[in-house]
Design a protein around this motif. Structure first.
Motif, short mmCIF file in Angstrom:
data_model
loop_
_atom_site.label_atom_id
_atom_site.label_comp_id
_atom_site.label_asym_id
_atom_site.label_seq_id
_atom_site.Cartn_x
_atom_site.Cartn_y
_atom_site.Cartn_z
N ALA A 168 0.83 -1.20 0.00
CA ALA A 168 0.00 0.00 0.00
C ALA A 168 0.87 1.25 0.00
O ALA A 168 0.54 2.25 -0.65
N VAL A 169 1.98 1.21 0.74
CA VAL A 169 2.91 2.35 0.75
C VAL A 169 3.51 2.55 -0.63
O VAL A 169 3.61 3.68 -1.14
N LEU A 170 3.91 1.45 -1.28
CA LEU A 170 4.47 1.54 -2.64
C LEU A 170 3.46 2.16 -3.59
O LEU A 170 3.80 3.02 -4.42
N ALA A 171 2.21 1.71 -3.49
CA ALA A 171 1.18 2.23 -4.38
C ALA A 171 0.87 3.70 -4.10
O ALA A 171 0.69 4.50 -5.03
N LYS A 172 0.81 4.08 -2.83
CA LYS A 172 0.46 5.45 -2.47
C LYS A 172 1.49 6.44 -3.02
O LYS A 172 1.15 7.53 -3.46
N PHE A 173 2.77 6.04 -2.99
CA PHE A 173 3.82 6.95 -3.44
C PHE A 173 4.30 6.63 -4.85
O PHE A 173 5.36 7.11 -5.28
N ASN A 174 3.52 5.83 -5.58
CA ASN A 174 3.84 5.49 -6.97
C ASN A 174 5.25 4.92 -7.12
O ASN A 174 6.00 5.30 -8.04
N LEU A 175 5.63 4.01 -6.22
CA LEU A 175 6.93 3.37 -6.30
C LEU A 175 6.80 2.04 -7.02
O LEU A 175 5.71 1.45 -7.08
N ALA A 176 7.91 1.57 -7.59
CA ALA A 176 7.89 0.31 -8.32
C ALA A 176 7.56 -0.84 -7.37
O ALA A 176 7.97 -0.86 -6.21
N ASP A 177 6.81 -1.83 -7.89
CA ASP A 177 6.43 -2.98 -7.06
C ASP A 177 7.65 -3.76 -6.57
O ASP A 177 7.61 -4.42 -5.54
N SER A 178 8.75 -3.67 -7.33
CA SER A 178 9.96 -4.43 -6.95
C SER A 178 10.79 -3.71 -5.89
O SER A 178 11.76 -4.27 -5.38
N ALA A 179 10.43 -2.45 -5.58
CA ALA A 179 11.20 -1.71 -4.57
C ALA A 179 11.06 -2.39 -3.21
O ALA A 179 10.01 -2.92 -2.87
N SER A 180 12.16 -2.37 -2.45
CA SER A 180 12.17 -3.02 -1.14
C SER A 180 12.04 -1.99 -0.04
O SER A 180 12.76 -0.99 -0.03
N LEU A 181 11.10 -2.21 0.85
CA LEU A 181 10.92 -1.33 2.00
C LEU A 181 11.06 -2.15 3.28
O LEU A 181 10.82 -3.35 3.28
N ARG A 182 11.41 -1.48 4.36
CA ARG A 182 11.43 -2.13 5.65
C ARG A 182 10.99 -1.15 6.72
O ARG A 182 11.03 0.07 6.50
N LEU A 183 10.56 -1.65 7.85
CA LEU A 183 10.04 -0.82 8.92
C LEU A 183 11.03 -0.78 10.08
O LEU A 183 11.61 -1.80 10.45
N LYS A 184 11.20 0.41 10.64
CA LYS A 184 12.04 0.56 11.83
C LYS A 184 11.31 1.43 12.85
O LYS A 184 10.50 2.27 12.48
N ASP A 185 11.63 1.21 14.11
CA ASP A 185 11.02 2.05 15.13
C ASP A 185 11.85 3.32 15.30
O ASP A 185 12.83 3.55 14.59
N SER A 186 11.45 4.16 16.24
CA SER A 186 12.09 5.46 16.41
C SER A 186 13.54 5.36 16.85
O SER A 186 14.30 6.31 16.74
N SER A 187 13.93 4.18 17.36
CA SER A 187 15.31 4.00 17.79
C SER A 187 16.12 3.24 16.76
O SER A 187 17.17 2.67 17.05
N ASN A 188 15.60 3.17 15.52
CA ASN A 188 16.30 2.56 14.40
C ASN A 188 16.43 1.04 14.54
O ASN A 188 17.34 0.43 14.01
N VAL A 189 15.50 0.43 15.31
CA VAL A 189 15.46 -1.02 15.43
C VAL A 189 14.40 -1.54 14.48
O VAL A 189 13.26 -1.05 14.46
N GLU A 190 14.76 -2.54 13.68
CA GLU A 190 13.85 -3.02 12.64
C GLU A 190 12.63 -3.71 13.24
O GLU A 190 12.72 -4.43 14.23
N VAL A 191 11.48 -3.44 12.63
CA VAL A 191 10.22 -4.04 13.06
C VAL A 191 9.88 -5.17 12.10
O VAL A 191 9.76 -4.95 10.90
N ASP A 192 9.75 -6.39 12.60
CA ASP A 192 9.47 -7.55 11.77
C ASP A 192 7.96 -7.76 11.63
O ASP A 192 7.14 -7.20 12.37
N SER A 193 7.63 -8.62 10.69
CA SER A 193 6.22 -8.87 10.40
C SER A 193 5.48 -9.49 11.58
O SER A 193 4.28 -9.27 11.76
N ASP A 194 6.20 -10.25 12.43
CA ASP A 194 5.52 -10.96 13.50
C ASP A 194 5.07 -10.05 14.64
O ASP A 194 4.24 -10.45 15.46
N ILE A 195 5.62 -8.83 14.72
CA ILE A 195 5.20 -7.92 15.78
C ILE A 195 4.50 -6.68 15.24
O ILE A 195 4.11 -5.81 15.99
#
Length: 591
Positions: free
Chosen positions: A89-116
Motif C-alpha cells: 500500500a505504501v508503494l502504491a500510495k507513493f507510486n513506487l515500483a512494485d519491486s522496490a524493497s521497504l522495511r520498517l524501523k522504530d524510532s530507535s532505528n530497530v527493525e520491526v518484523d512482520s511478527d510484531i
C-alpha cells in the motif's frame, strides 16, 4: 484541578479535529502522486472511541516519504493488520515500483518484523517514515508511542522519540527478542529475507549485490562470494564464531527468499547449496570454517607474542660445552660428592642445558633441587645460570642501575604521588639516610625501604573471584620475611608451605640482616652476597634459574623490574597500564 483533567479520549478527538483541518491544507494539493481520498479525510472527522481506533478495519496511519506526507490505509486480514500488504500500500500510495524493497524501523532505528507489526499497531498510536532499501534512502522508520499531534514536518520527530528512556528499553528488548527468535523460533521466510536484506544494506558492497540481482535476476560468482563473506561476517558478529545450526539455516533461507532465482528447485529446501547441515558442504559452511580457522590461528599467534617471563624456554647464551647422556649423568654424580667449589661450578655450567630440560618439564621440575643439591650449599650458582641465559651485560643491570638511578626516582615519585599513610610515611623516612650515616628505620634499612616503596607504586591487582584485593603492605610478606638469629630454620621451612620464591633475612633486627636466603620449595638457598640489593637481585634471577612464575600479588612489581631495569622481553611481555605509567614517570623524573 477538576477543570484541568482531560480524558485520553477527549484529547485524541481534539487531535483528530486539528489533523482533519491540516489534512485539507497540506494534502489537497496532491494529485498524480497519490492524493488522499475524501473517504480518508472523513475518517478523521468521525467521533470514534480511541480504543476502537487501533483495531478498526479502516485504520489509517500517516507516512512520510522523501519529504512528502500522506495517509496510508493499513490492510486487515483475518483480524490482523497485514505487514506485507501495508508495504504494498505504501508503494502504491507513493507510486513506487512494485519491486522496490521497504522495511520498517522504530524510532530507535530497530527493525520491526512482520511478527510484531500487528501487535505494535494495536498497542499505540503510530506513524511511519518510508524510504527504499535498495536506493538512496535505506529505511522505513516506525515511530512508536506518539500521538497524531506529534507528527509534524520537522525532522526532529525521530530524535525526540529516540531520546526517551522507554525507547532505549525497547531497543534492548527488541534486540534480545530478535536474536532469540532467530535461534529458537521456527524458520520464517519473511524474517529470514528481512534479516539478509538488513545485513546486506548495512555492510559496504551489499547494496551493489541487490542492484545486480534487480538488473540481471542473478548474481555472478564474484558477487556470490562477496555476499557469502558479508553474511558470514554478520552471522559471526551477531552470534559468535560458532553460530547455531538454526541461524545458519535462516541465513541460507533468507538468501533464496530474497533472491528467489538462486533457489535450487531440485533440493529439499532450495537453499542446501548455501547451507546443508547434513553434508557440511556448502558456501556458508565453507566460509565459516575459514573464519574459524583464521581466528584460531590469530589466537595462537597472540599467545606466542606475549612471553610468559620466567617460564619461557630460552636459548643458551654461552659457548660452554654441554654434556649429554652418560657424561652428563657422571658429572651430576661427581658434583654431589665434591667439595671443590670451582669443579662444582664448572660441572654446573656443563649440565646447564640438561637442567633446563628438567625445570621445563612439569613432571620433573619439583625435583631439580634433589637432582642438583649443590644449589643449597654453594652460593653463586643462581647468578651463574642467569648469566648463561641472558649474558653478563644483562646480569649486572640491577646492581648497577638501582642504587644510583632508580632508587632516588622511586623516592621522589612516592613523595609526590603516593597517598600519605602511616606505613608509606615510615618507608619514606626509612629510605632516606641521615647526614651522620645513621639509619632512621627500626625495621628495614634504606635499600629495602626503597624497594618496598616501588611495591606501593605497583601494588597487587585483583585477579579471579577469590577474596578481595591485597594491600601493598600485605604483599610485603610475599617478598621478604625476617627470622631472628637462633630460631630454627627447619621449623620455619616447615611452616612456610609451597610458596613462590621469597627472601628470608636472618639477623638480630630486621634493619641489620646478617644472612640472606632464597626460600624455594621449602628449602633455603644461600645468597652469594649478603647485602639487600644483591639478595633481591638474586631473588629475581631465581625465577629464571628455576623457571618459576612470579607470585600473583607481585606480578606487576616483578614485570616492571624485568622490563624496565633488566630489559628482558621488552615489547613481548604483557604489561599492565600501571607498569607503563610508572616507567614513564620514573624515566622522565629529574632528581
Amino acid at each position: 484541578m477538576a477543570l484541568a483533567r482531560v480524558t485520553a479520549a477527549e484529547a485524541l478527538l481534539h487531535i483528530q479535529d486539528s489533523l482533519a483541518l491540516e489534512s485539507e491544507e497540506d494534502f489537497s494539493s496532491s494529485d498524480e502522486s497519490g492524493e488522499d481520498s475524501e473517504e480518508e479525510r472523513l475518517y478523521f472527522e468521525k467521533r470514534i472511541d480511541p480504543k476502537e481506533d487501533f483495531c478498526n478495519s479502516n485504520m489509517l496511519v500517516p507516512v512520510e516519504y522523501n519529504g512528502v506526507r500522506k495517509w496510508v490505509r493499513v490492510p486487515q486480514a483475518e483480524d490482523e493488520y497485514s505487514y506485507s500488504q501495508f508495504l504494498q500500500a505504501v508503494l502504491a500510495k507513493f507510486n513506487l515500483a512494485d519491486s522496490a524493497s521497504l522495511r520498517l524501523k522504530d524510532s530507535s532505528n530497530v527493525e520491526v518484523d512482520s511478527d510484531i507489526f500487528d501487535e505494535l499497531l494495536k498497542s499505540s498510536g503510530v506513524f511511519f517514515k518510508a524510504e527504499e532499501c535498495n536506493g538512496t534512502h535505506t529505511e522505513v522508520t516506525f515511530l512508536e508511542g506518539s500521538s497524531s499531534s506529534d507528527w509534524s514536518p520537522s525532522p526532529s520527530c525521530a530524535s525526540q522519540g529516540s531520546s526517551s528512556g522507554s525507547d532505549s528499553t525497547l531497543i534492548l528488548e527488541s534486540a534480545k527478542t530478535r536474536r532469540r527468535q532467530l535461534i529458537e523460533g521456527p524458520l520464517d521466510g519473511n524474517v529470514a529475507r528481512d534479516n539478509v536484506r538488513a545485513a546486506l544494506c548495512s555492510k559496504p558492497g551489499g547494496k551493489e549485490i541487490l542492484e545486480e540481482y534487480e538488473k540481471t535476476s542473478t548474481i555472478s560468482d564474484v558477487t556470490r562470494r562477496k555476499m557469502v563473506n558479508i553474511l558470514v561476517a554478520d552471522m559471526v558478529e551477531s552470534h559468535g564464531r560458532v553460530p547455531p545450526v538454526n541461524v545458519r539455516n535462516l541465513y541460507a533461507l533468507g538468501i533464496t527468499t530474497l533472491f528467489p532465482k538462486l533457489s535450487d528447485p531440485d533440493s529439499k529446501n532450495g537453499y542446501e547449496h548455501f547451507y546443508d547441515h547434513q553434508s557440511g558442504s556448502s558456501y556458508l559452511a565453507w566460509r565459516l570454517k575459514t573464519v574459524q580457522r583464521t581466528s584460531a590461528q590469530d589466537r595462537k599467534k597472540s599467545k606466542i607474542t606475549f612471553q610468559e617471563g620466567p617460564k619461557t624456554p630460552r636459548n643458551i647464551h654461552s659457548d660452554e660445552k654441554q654434556l649429554t647422556g652418560d657424561e652428563c649423568r657422571e658429572a651430576i654424580s661427581v658434583m654431589k660428592h665434591s667439595s671443590d667449589t670451582i669443579l662444582v661450578k664448572n660441572k654446573m655450567k656443563a649440565t646447564f642445558q640438561h637442567r633446563q630440560r628438567v625445570i621445563q618439564d612439569p613432571d620433573s621440575a619439583s625435583t631439580v633441587l634433589d637432582l642438583f643439591p649443590r644449589f643449597l650449599d654453594t652460593p653463586g650458582l643462581i647468578d651463574q645460570d642467569f648469566s648463561m641465559i641472558f649474558g653478563e651485560e644483562v646480569s649486572v643491570k640491577f646492581l648497577s642501575k638501582w642504587p644510583t638511578f632508580f632508587k632516588p626516582r622511586v623516592i621522589a615519585d612516592c613523595c609526590k604521588n603516593l597517598t600519605p599513610s602511616l606505613h608509606v610515611d615510615e618507608l619514606l623516612l626509612y629510605a632516606q639516610e641521615s647526614d651522620d650515616g645513621v639509619w632512621h628505620s627500626e625495621e628495614w634499612d634504606s635499600e629495602m625501604a626503597a624497594i618496598l616503596l616501588l611495591l606501593h607504586l605497583l601494588p597487587p591487582t585483583v585477579k579471579g573471584k577469590k577474596g578481595g584485593k591485597m594491600s601493598a603492605s600485605e604483599a610485603t610478606q610475599r617478598l621478604i620475611k625476617f627470622m631472628k638469629v637462633g630460631s630454627s630454620m627447619e621449623t620455619f621451612l616447615k611452616e612456610t608451605g609451597p610458596n613462590q620464591p621469597f627472601l628470608l633475612g636472618v639477623g638480630e633486627r630486621s634493619n641489620c640482616i646478617q644472612d640472606f636466603y632464597i626460600i624455594l620449595d621449602q628449602k633455603a638457598i644461600p645468597c652469594r652476597m649478603q647485602t639487600l640489593v644483591a639478595a633481591f637481585d638474586e631473588l629475581f634471577k631465581a625465577h629464571y634459574a628455576f623457571a618459576v612464575s612470579y607470585d600473583d600479588a607481585l606480578s606487576s612489581f616483578f614485570i616492571f623490574i624485568q622490563t624496565t631495569v633488566y630489559g628482558i622481553d621488552v615489547g613481548k611481555v604483557k604489561e599492565s597500564p600501571r607498569v607503563k605509567e610508572i616507567r614513564a614517570r620514573l624515566l622522565h623524573c629529574e632528581v
